[in-house]
Design an enzyme around this catalytic site. Structure first.
Site: not given
Lengths: 272, 406
Positions: B99, B121, B388
């Site tokens: 991210k 969010e 990830s």
């Protein structure tokens, strides 16, 4: 000529400002929607705005979010909303009805199927909050074929260049969103609204409506100074929420709320 | 012909209105339209600005710790008895997931656009943490919207965000998960649009977000492509990544799209099983519609109402998916599959025990699909999985599944 245009032409001739109440279809119970619509007309509504419930109303504040949730708990779909319009039209052939909602229920039904049924039951306009002109080509041509006015929003953030573009696409009237924010959350600034409406006025002959942030007779009257139409939503939906366990009282209760606004607007219209 | 089409892909998608075929676009309320055009203009300017790129590259190297390595998982390869399995180690990034690749980029853009306030969010909390991290570093106000249910199941990430100085707002509306957090963040943006930059965490939302977030995440695939070429002298035969909104998957896939010999598998959360309806797999079991600014595959009922999703992994618990994945599915360039909560949990434990790597529950979905695919491949073939994120944030959930608590 569309019912919306006829309505505004007549009001203009009489020197009056249109009053447009919003309620969410099926809130708090489906049976009371049509009686409320008739009561609102009796209390002075000129055009009716009927909300299509959606699970994810991104442009709405908590009041209309909860209204959508109540309607969806009752299983109200776009098909039901159109049936309600059909039922309303049995007794009222004149008052224009605008449906307001989000793109996805229209996508799910299909633009063509929606337009055919909407025209058949007597819907006059459609306002799709999350479908800007950029994404509207197919939608516009289908609505046009079925003589349904496509109403667009103009916001405080909209540039004059963009206003001109929206004015080209809009039909029926243009709806100016008077606050930066979601529905029912702030008080509008009349001087800013006045400035923006005069910009818009230089770009279009369509009637100009103002909504979001009109809470009572005072703000309704102030807006009627500069707008052709005043849209009232959250204060009616608040009244509906308060009566959710006594729906039989609702037609009279919402009529009371609207009558105060009508009275205040009329007083201002007379003074003009 | 097919090869030519794929080479043209990069110039064709999205088009100038943000469309990937019929998907994508700009479906937002009028109040946000000027803001998304301003963002698009700023992004188009800075993405070709050498100074912006240099600052981002430096941050990615020194702050995030890039490049992340690829790792040949020999024990697991042996256990599965098929293709050689390489893991792209995004779990080793600062803050523990891919991210941050995106939040670094968007925050640098926010700074250049003169914005003072950042909102985001978050589902699992990884994007929220990555956003709070960059906001802390740049000294910006930061508000994170998180579904009330996710606030409970990701308590540790909530505390991390608070430590970093962010305000975390639990969202009580709707299903109290990621989609509702997105609704609330959009409402905040409409209200505070002048001073606020909205850092969307995945390749969804109105144009330019799907393209911009993708561009920031393709560092994963660009690195992986050159790393595997260097290590083995050839491209992988298949790529696997999990799909919530799809940012880690598009980040890995995109630089390989023109390499038509490389198969690509996106793995959605099948929850309790697709047949139960309790899942979060719009590409596998949904239909096209419009939500959160774009047209894409959605989990919806026949009336166009968005239905509640379920996944053991908060980061996959979303009823939509990035529009580029919708398009890659329709043109057949990527395959979209799903694995259940139980399968993901099994893969979580397997990788932890065989390789000493604790994966995030999101990434465990990609791993679980590898346990099905790898045995069908031969030992001279290469399978690359995007790992990830790391599983530290999921200790609570996994312990609870085992009947334990802290």
């Amino acid at each position: 000529m569309s019912r919306i245009k006829q309505c505004f032409d007549k009001l203009k001739a009489d020197g009056q400002t249109a009053l447009i109440p919003y309620i969410t279809a099926g809130d708090p119970e489906p049976w009371v929607t049509v009686p409320m619509l008739h009561a609102l007309v009796s209390a002075g509504a000129n055009i009716l705005e009927l909300g299509i419930p959606f699970s994810d109303p991104m442009s709405d504040g908590p009041v209309i979010q909860k209204a959508c949730e109540r309607a969806l708990e009752n299983g109200v779909s776009l098909h039901h909303v159109l049936d309600m319009v059909n039922q309303f039209r049995q007794k009222d052939k004149d008052t224009p009805i605008v449906l307001m909602g989000y793109a996805n229920p229209l996508e799910a039904m299909g633009y063509q199927a929606f337009a055919e049924r909407a025209q058949q039951v007597g819907v006059d306009g459609i306002l799709t909050v999350d479908m800007p002109p950029e994404e509207s080509d197919e939608f516009l041509s289908i609505m046009d074929e079925h003589e349904i006015d496509t109403i667009f929003l103009v916001a405080p953030t909209t540039s004059i260049e963009r206003m001109a573009k929206i004015a080209k696409y809009a039909k029926g009237f243009i709806y100016y969103v008077s606050i930066k924010g979601v529905t029912g959350t702030a008080n509008l600034d009349v001087s800013e609204v006045t400035e923006k409406l005069s910009m818009l006025r230089s770009l279009t002959d369509l009637p100009l409506g103002v909504g979001f942030g009109i809470r009572n007779g005072v703000s309704a009257a102030a807006v009627s100074e500069v707008a052709n139409a005043v849209v009232v939503g959250s204060s009616l939906v608040n009244c509906i929420a308060d009566h959710a366990d006594r729906p039989e009282e609702l037609p009279a209760a919402v009529a009371n709320v609207l009558a105060e606004m009508r009275h205040a607007i009329n007083a201002r219209d007379m003074a003009k | 012909m097919a090869e030519q089409l794929d080479k043209d892909y990069y110039d064709t998608y999205p088009d100038d209105k943000g469309h990937f075929g019929p998907y994508g676009g700009r479906f937002v309320g009028e109040t946000l339209m000027e803001a998304i055009y301003a963002l698009e203009e700023a992004y188009n300017h800075y993405k070709n600005d050498p100074e912006f790129q240099a600052e981002m590259d430096k941050d990615l190297a020194d702050f995030v710790g890039r490049p992340s390595p690829i790792y040949l998982a020999e024990n697991w390869t042996q256990k599965l008895g098929g293709a050689q399995i390489y893991l792209k180690r995004e779990d080793l990034n600062h803050t523990g997931a891919h991210k941050i690749n995106n939040t670094i980029g968007q925050a640098l853009l926010a700074k250049r656009m003169g914005k003072k306030r950042i909102i985001a969010e978050t589902g699992a909390g990884q994007h929220g943490v990555a956003t709070a991290t960059v906001a802390a570093r740049l000294g910006m106000e930061c508000v994170i919207y998180m579904g009330a249910e996710d606030v409970q199941r990701q308590a540790q990430n909530v505390y991390r965000m608070k430590l970093l100085g962010a305000t975390v707002v639990p969202v009580e509306s709707g299903s109290r998960t990621l989609k509702d957090a997105l609704n609330e963040a959009l409402r905040d943006w409409v209200t505070n649009v002048d001073e606020t930059f909205y850092i969307i965490g995945t390749v969804a939302g109105p144009h330019p977000y799907p393209a911009m977030v993708r561009d920031f995440q393709t560092i994963i695939g660009r690195e992986a492509r050159s790393q595997i070429l260097k290590a083995t002298g050839r491209l992988p035969d298949a790529l696997i990544a999990c799909i919530g909104g799809g940012s880690n998957a598009i980040g890995l896939f995109h630089p390989f799209i023109a390499d038509t010999e490389v198969a690509m598998y996106g793995v959605e959360g099948a929850g309790h099983g697709i047949e139960t309806g309790k899942h979060s797999a719009p590409l596998s079991a949904g239909s096209p519609g419009v939500l959160h600014g774009n047209r894409t595959y959605l989990m919806q009922d026949k009336n166009g109402q968005i239905i509640e999703t379920h996944s053991i992994s908060a980061g996959l618990d979303y009823p939509g998916v990035g529009p580029e994945h919708a398009w890659l599915k329709d043109i057949g360039r990527a395959q979209y599959v799903s694995v259940t909560d139980d399968e993901a949990l099994q893969a979580f434990h397997d990788l932890t025990r065989t390789e000493g790597i604790i994966p995030a529950l999101e990434s465990s979905h990609a791993l679980a699909y590898a346990t099905k695919l790898a045995p069908t491949m031969s030992p001279d073939q290469i399978l690359m999985i995007n790992l990830s994120g790391r599983g530290d944030k999921d200790m609570h959930t996994v312990a609870e599944m085992a009947g334990l608590s802290f």
